[in-house]
Motif scaffolding. Structure first.
Motif, PDB file in Angstrom:
ATOM      1  N   ASP A   1      30.001   7.249   8.013  1.00 27.09           N
ATOM      2  CA  ASP A   1      30.367   8.058   9.089  1.00 27.09           C
ATOM      3  C   ASP A   1      29.158   7.585  10.392  1.00 27.09           C
ATOM      4  N   ASP A   2      29.651   8.046  11.650  1.00 24.88           N
ATOM      5  CA  ASP A   2      28.574   8.127  12.652  1.00 24.88           C
ATOM      6  C   ASP A   2      28.017   9.251  12.571  1.00 24.88           C
ATOM      7  N   GLY A   3      26.662   9.291  12.707  1.00 21.60           N
ATOM      8  CA  GLY A   3      25.685  10.489  12.647  1.00 21.60           C
ATOM      9  C   GLY A   3      25.150  10.496  11.063  1.00 21.60           C
ATOM     10  N   ALA A   4      25.573  10.011  10.018  1.00 25.90           N
ATOM     11  CA  ALA A   4      25.216  10.496   8.797  1.00 25.90           C
ATOM     12  C   ALA A   4      23.911   9.569   8.521  1.00 25.90           C
ATOM     13  N   LEU A   5      23.694   8.377   9.101  1.00 24.60           N
ATOM     14  CA  LEU A   5      22.444   7.913   8.831  1.00 24.60           C
ATOM     15  C   LEU A   5      21.374   8.526   9.566  1.00 24.60           C
ATOM     16  N   ALA A   6      21.488   9.034  10.645  1.00 23.49           N
ATOM     17  CA  ALA A   6      20.541   9.915  11.135  1.00 23.49           C
ATOM     18  C   ALA A   6      19.987  11.064  10.359  1.00 23.49           C
TER      19      ALA A   6
ATOM     20  N   PRO B   1       0.949  -1.096   0.008  1.00 24.57           N
ATOM     21  CA  PRO B   1      -0.043   0.106   0.043  1.00 24.57           C
ATOM     22  C   PRO B   1       0.822   1.403  -0.091  1.00 24.57           C
ATOM     23  N   VAL B   2       0.249   2.382  -0.348  1.00 28.47           N
ATOM     24  CA  VAL B   2       0.918   3.602  -0.394  1.00 28.47           C
ATOM     25  C   VAL B   2       1.625   4.033   0.800  1.00 28.47           C
ATOM     26  N   GLU B   3       1.064   3.714   1.999  1.00 25.02           N
ATOM     27  CA  GLU B   3       1.429   3.910   3.310  1.00 25.02           C
ATOM     28  C   GLU B   3       2.846   3.298   3.632  1.00 25.02           C
ATOM     29  N   ALA B   4       3.276   2.306   2.812  1.00 23.09           N
ATOM     30  CA  ALA B   4       4.561   1.452   2.994  1.00 23.09           C
ATOM     31  C   ALA B   4       5.758   2.344   2.497  1.00 23.09           C
ATOM     32  N   LEU B   5       5.633   3.489   1.786  1.00 21.61           N
ATOM     33  CA  LEU B   5       6.648   4.193   1.371  1.00 21.61           C
ATOM     34  C   LEU B   5       7.600   4.548   2.227  1.00 21.61           C
ATOM     35  N   ASP B   6       7.092   5.186   3.296  1.00 26.29           N
ATOM     36  CA  ASP B   6       8.045   5.902   3.981  1.00 26.29           C
ATOM     37  C   ASP B   6       8.894   4.750   4.959  1.00 26.29           C
ATOM     38  N   GLU B   7       8.170   3.713   5.212  1.00 28.44           N
ATOM     39  CA  GLU B   7       8.896   2.710   5.924  1.00 28.44           C
ATOM     40  C   GLU B   7       9.884   2.165   5.069  1.00 28.44           C
ATOM     41  N   ALA B   8       9.585   1.891   3.921  1.00 29.04           N
ATOM     42  CA  ALA B   8      10.482   1.420   2.773  1.00 29.04           C
ATOM     43  C   ALA B   8      11.783   2.074   2.667  1.00 29.04           C
ATOM     44  N   MET B   9      11.625   3.508   2.642  1.00 28.03           N
ATOM     45  CA  MET B   9      12.672   4.394   2.577  1.00 28.03           C
ATOM     46  C   MET B   9      13.574   4.282   3.913  1.00 28.03           C
ATOM     47  N   GLN B  10      12.952   4.262   4.798  1.00 33.73           N
ATOM     48  CA  GLN B  10      13.732   4.066   6.165  1.00 33.73           C
ATOM     49  C   GLN B  10      14.339   2.862   6.163  1.00 33.73           C
ATOM     50  N   HIS B  11      13.609   1.763   5.975  1.00 33.67           N
ATOM     51  CA  HIS B  11      14.512   0.373   5.899  1.00 33.67           C
ATOM     52  C   HIS B  11      15.524   0.403   5.028  1.00 33.67           C
ATOM     53  N   ALA B  12      15.382   1.011   3.800  1.00 31.47           N
ATOM     54  CA  ALA B  12      16.807   1.046   2.864  1.00 31.47           C
ATOM     55  C   ALA B  12      17.698   1.994   3.573  1.00 31.47           C
ATOM     56  N   ALA B  13      17.342   2.936   3.957  1.00 29.32           N
ATOM     57  CA  ALA B  13      18.591   3.580   4.533  1.00 29.32           C
ATOM     58  C   ALA B  13      19.480   2.956   5.755  1.00 29.32           C
ATOM     59  N   VAL B  14      18.731   2.303   6.478  1.00 25.23           N
ATOM     60  CA  VAL B  14      19.275   1.485   7.673  1.00 25.23           C
ATOM     61  C   VAL B  14      19.945   0.482   6.980  1.00 25.23           C
ATOM     62  N   ALA B  15      19.439  -0.116   5.862  1.00 23.87           N
ATOM     63  CA  ALA B  15      20.260  -1.336   5.259  1.00 23.87           C
ATOM     64  C   ALA B  15      21.510  -1.040   4.645  1.00 23.87           C
ATOM     65  N   VAL B  16      21.508   0.442   4.043  1.00 25.10           N
ATOM     66  CA  VAL B  16      22.759   0.901   3.403  1.00 25.10           C
ATOM     67  C   VAL B  16      23.746   0.854   4.486  1.00 25.10           C
ATOM     68  N   ASP B  17      23.659   1.503   5.512  1.00 25.10           N
ATOM     69  CA  ASP B  17      24.623   1.803   6.753  1.00 25.10           C
ATOM     70  C   ASP B  17      25.188   0.301   7.153  1.00 25.10           C
ATOM     71  N   ALA B  18      24.099  -0.345   7.279  1.00 28.79           N
ATOM     72  CA  ALA B  18      24.546  -1.737   7.935  1.00 28.79           C
ATOM     73  C   ALA B  18      25.488  -2.555   7.000  1.00 28.79           C
ATOM     74  N   ARG B  19      24.928  -2.398   5.558  1.00 25.50           N
ATOM     75  CA  ARG B  19      25.960  -3.277   4.753  1.00 25.50           C
ATOM     76  C   ARG B  19      27.241  -2.675   4.492  1.00 25.50           C
ATOM     77  N   GLN B  20      27.250  -1.362   4.477  1.00 20.14           N
ATOM     78  CA  GLN B  20      28.744  -0.614   4.310  1.00 20.14           C
ATOM     79  C   GLN B  20      29.576  -1.026   5.749  1.00 20.14           C
ATOM     80  N   ARG B  21      29.002  -0.793   6.974  1.00 21.50           N
ATOM     81  CA  ARG B  21      29.711  -1.488   8.088  1.00 21.50           C
ATOM     82  C   ARG B  21      30.086  -2.866   7.984  1.00 21.50           C
TER      83      ARG B  21
END
Length: 333
Positions: free
Chosen positions: A231-236, A144-164
């Motif tokens: 870097d620390d703080g960039a994900l936030a 559903p359209v309401e899932a967009l925000d959560e998908a973006m946040q999930h992807a951002a967290v995944a980028v930081d985690a995979r790089q680390r």
């Protein structure tokens, strides 16, 4: 005794005009170092399956890109190695990626930090991971359209985690992967944007009005970037940047790394002309930035091969601007 006759002094030759300084000779040298060290390939495949094959192949070319159509939109992405990196035989540090699904698309561009040894991997890992994680989170458009925000946040967290994780697996410092990241996603009639670091985004609405989702996160001095992933703080910062809106009358979304933004500075003033040249080509009355010399004068978006046209367009010249350049244009068909 006759007076001594003294010949007049010969006239001085006219001064010779100084020769203008020769134009710098820019060489194009293939990188000698591998895009990813051989003993790291398994680690990269573990955190981003398929990235090594696509990214290392793209790095073999001076310019690369892609195109796709989704939900009434056409997208074209181009990335070109800067003249300085080509002259030095270094890899392109910029990266870009795009994916589509049933009700939309996601695109990302990134500029690896010049001071970071493996920023080319950091930028490729960021764009590849974010776009694929968004697509998976949105279940190829069935969410559903309401899932967009959560998908973006999930992807951002995944980028930081995979790089680390990649840094931990290889023993490198996090700072060796530093990169910016700019992302735009369309899903079910909603647009979402995120950005950390420099670069520029612009949204055009029917009738020609432009909007800029947010200003680049620069530091106190020109060219200084305050935050790089991972870097620390960039994900936030990346998470806090999330902006969403109804697609409404939007007909163009453009994402550019600083290699495009800087020559078109101030971007807010020249963005309309930039979009116009991409759509209609360069005309005698085109309001280009001072001293910018186009390398492709025809329409990019209407070209038979838009990817080739865009990568040639990215070869424009402007004195002192020799960085990698990556640009993605999404436009309503």
């Amino acid at each position: 005794m006759p007076d001594e006759v003294i010949d007049p002094a010969p006239a001085s030759p006219p001064p010779v005009a100084a020769e203008p300084p020769p134009r710098p000779v820019w060489n194009t040298v293939a990188p000698s170092a591998p895009w990813c060290p051989d003993d790291w390939r398994a680690h990269l495949d573990a955190v981003a399956p398929g990235l090594f094959t696509s990214a290392s192949a793209a790095s073999a070319h001076e310019a690369t890109g892609g195109r796709m159509a989704a939900d009434g939109w056409s997208l074209v992405l181009g990335s070109r190695r800067g003249r300085l990196h080509a002259h030095r035989g270094e890899h392109r540090e910029d990266a870009g990626h795009l994916v589509h699904f049933a009700t939309g698309w996601c695109t990302a561009v990134a500029n690896g930090a010049g001071s970071a040894t493996y920023s080319r991997i950091g930028s490729a890992l960021a764009t590849f991971t974010f776009t694929h994680e968004v697509r998976e989170a949105l279940q190829h458009g069935r969410a559903p359209v309401e899932a967009l925000d959560e998908a973006m946040q999930h992807a951002a967290v995944a980028v930081d985690a995979r790089q680390r994780e990649f840094a931990a697996r290889t023993g490198m410092a996090l700072r060796d992967l530093r990169t910016t990241l700019l992302v735009a996603t369309l899903h079910a009639g909603r647009l979402a944007f995120m950005q950390v670091g420099d670069g520029a985004m612009v949204v055009r609405h029917r009738g020609g009005a432009l909007s800029h989702p947010f200003a680049a996160a620069t530091g106190d001095f020109s060219g200084e970037v305050a935050h790089f992933l991972p870097d620390d703080g960039a994900l936030a910062v990346l998470l806090a940047s999330l902006t969403t809106a109804d697609v409404g009358e939007t007909d163009v979304v453009l994402l550019a790394t600083d290699g495009v933004e800087d020559p078109w500075y101030p971007f807010t003033r020249h963005a309309a002309a930039l979009i116009d040249t991409l759509r209609a080509g360069v005309r005698d009355d085109s309001a280009l930035p001072a001293s910018l010399v186009p390398s492709w004068r025809e329409s990019v978006l209407e070209a038979a091969d838009p990817v080739h046209a865009l990568t040639e367009w990215l070869a424009f010249e402007k004195r002192g601007e020799n960085d990698d350049r990556t640009l993605c244009v999404a436009h309503v068909r």
